[in-house]
Motif scaffolding. Structure first.
Motif, PDB file in Angstrom:
ATOM      1  N   PRO A  98       2.633   3.400  -4.043  1.00 36.59           N
ATOM      2  CA  PRO A  98       2.749   3.259  -5.494  1.00 36.59           C
ATOM      3  C   PRO A  98       4.014   2.466  -5.864  1.00 36.59           C
ATOM      4  O   PRO A  98       5.050   2.580  -5.203  1.00 36.59           O
ATOM      5  N   ILE A  99       3.922   1.669  -6.922  1.00 39.85           N
ATOM      6  CA  ILE A  99       5.033   0.809  -7.326  1.00 39.85           C
ATOM      7  C   ILE A  99       6.292   1.619  -7.621  1.00 39.85           C
ATOM      8  O   ILE A  99       7.404   1.182  -7.299  1.00 39.85           O
ATOM      9  N   ALA A 100       6.168   2.778  -8.212  1.00 36.80           N
ATOM     10  CA  ALA A 100       7.346   3.612  -8.517  1.00 36.80           C
ATOM     11  C   ALA A 100       8.077   4.009  -7.237  1.00 36.80           C
ATOM     12  O   ALA A 100       9.312   4.019  -7.203  1.00 36.80           O
ATOM     13  N   GLU A 101       7.331   4.314  -6.198  1.00 34.65           N
ATOM     14  CA  GLU A 101       7.952   4.676  -4.920  1.00 34.65           C
ATOM     15  C   GLU A 101       8.585   3.450  -4.267  1.00 34.65           C
ATOM     16  O   GLU A 101       9.670   3.536  -3.683  1.00 34.65           O
ATOM     17  N   GLU A 109      13.560   0.393  -2.923  1.00 32.97           N
ATOM     18  CA  GLU A 109      14.428  -0.766  -3.166  1.00 32.97           C
ATOM     19  C   GLU A 109      15.811  -0.322  -3.645  1.00 32.97           C
ATOM     20  O   GLU A 109      16.830  -0.831  -3.178  1.00 32.97           O
ATOM     21  N   GLU A 110      15.834   0.618  -4.579  1.00 37.19           N
ATOM     22  CA  GLU A 110      17.096   1.118  -5.114  1.00 37.19           C
ATOM     23  C   GLU A 110      17.947   1.774  -4.023  1.00 37.19           C
ATOM     24  O   GLU A 110      19.157   1.547  -3.932  1.00 37.19           O
ATOM     25  N   ILE A 111      17.306   2.560  -3.171  1.00 40.19           N
ATOM     26  CA  ILE A 111      18.021   3.219  -2.069  1.00 40.19           C
ATOM     27  C   ILE A 111      18.622   2.184  -1.125  1.00 40.19           C
ATOM     28  O   ILE A 111      19.786   2.291  -0.730  1.00 40.19           O
ATOM     29  N   VAL A 122       6.852   9.496   0.681  1.00 45.81           N
ATOM     30  CA  VAL A 122       6.133   8.277   0.324  1.00 45.81           C
ATOM     31  C   VAL A 122       4.637   8.524   0.502  1.00 45.81           C
ATOM     32  O   VAL A 122       4.178   8.860   1.592  1.00 45.81           O
ATOM     33  N   ASN A 123       3.910   8.354  -0.589  1.00 47.10           N
ATOM     34  CA  ASN A 123       2.446   8.453  -0.541  1.00 47.10           C
ATOM     35  C   ASN A 123       1.918   7.079  -0.169  1.00 47.10           C
ATOM     36  O   ASN A 123       2.071   6.120  -0.911  1.00 47.10           O
ATOM     37  N   LYS A 124       1.326   6.993   1.005  1.00 47.88           N
ATOM     38  CA  LYS A 124       0.895   5.690   1.491  1.00 47.88           C
ATOM     39  C   LYS A 124      -0.580   5.685   1.858  1.00 47.88           C
ATOM     40  O   LYS A 124      -1.142   6.692   2.251  1.00 47.88           O
ATOM     41  N   ASN A 125      -1.177   4.511   1.699  1.00 45.93           N
ATOM     42  CA  ASN A 125      -2.556   4.270   2.111  1.00 45.93           C
ATOM     43  C   ASN A 125      -2.543   3.129   3.117  1.00 45.93           C
ATOM     44  O   ASN A 125      -1.927   2.093   2.880  1.00 45.93           O
ATOM     45  N   TYR A 126      -3.208   3.336   4.229  1.00 44.27           N
ATOM     46  CA  TYR A 126      -3.275   2.303   5.251  1.00 44.27           C
ATOM     47  C   TYR A 126      -4.489   1.424   5.020  1.00 44.27           C
ATOM     48  O   TYR A 126      -5.568   1.906   4.697  1.00 44.27           O
TER      49      TYR A 126
END
Length: 64
Positions: free
Chosen positions: A22-25, A30-32, A4-8
């Motif tokens: 990112p929305i795709a992640e 959600e799917e998982i 997961v590419n995240k920004n704090y």
């Protein structure tokens, strides 16, 4: 494992208060979670006797 590419997002005291991803992640997460929940539900009812057609129709009608 899903990376997961995240920004704090920090407050004025430089304490993390939010995370942006990112929305795709997010959609993949959600799917998982949904798949995990479905698998757990399927495990819970694994030993239950299936409904007959009439029982299933009656149950379906009660949901409306």
């Amino acid at each position: 494992m899903l990376e997961v590419n995240k920004n704090y997002v920090l407050d004025e005291n430089k304490q993390p208060i939010y995370v942006q991803i990112p929305i795709a992640e997010f959609e993949k997460i959600e799917e998982i979670i949904e798949n995990y929940g479905l698998a757990k539900l399927m495990e819970e009812v694994e030993e239950e006797k299936p409904l007959s057609k009439d029982e299933a129709l009656k149950y379906y009608q009660s949901l409306k």
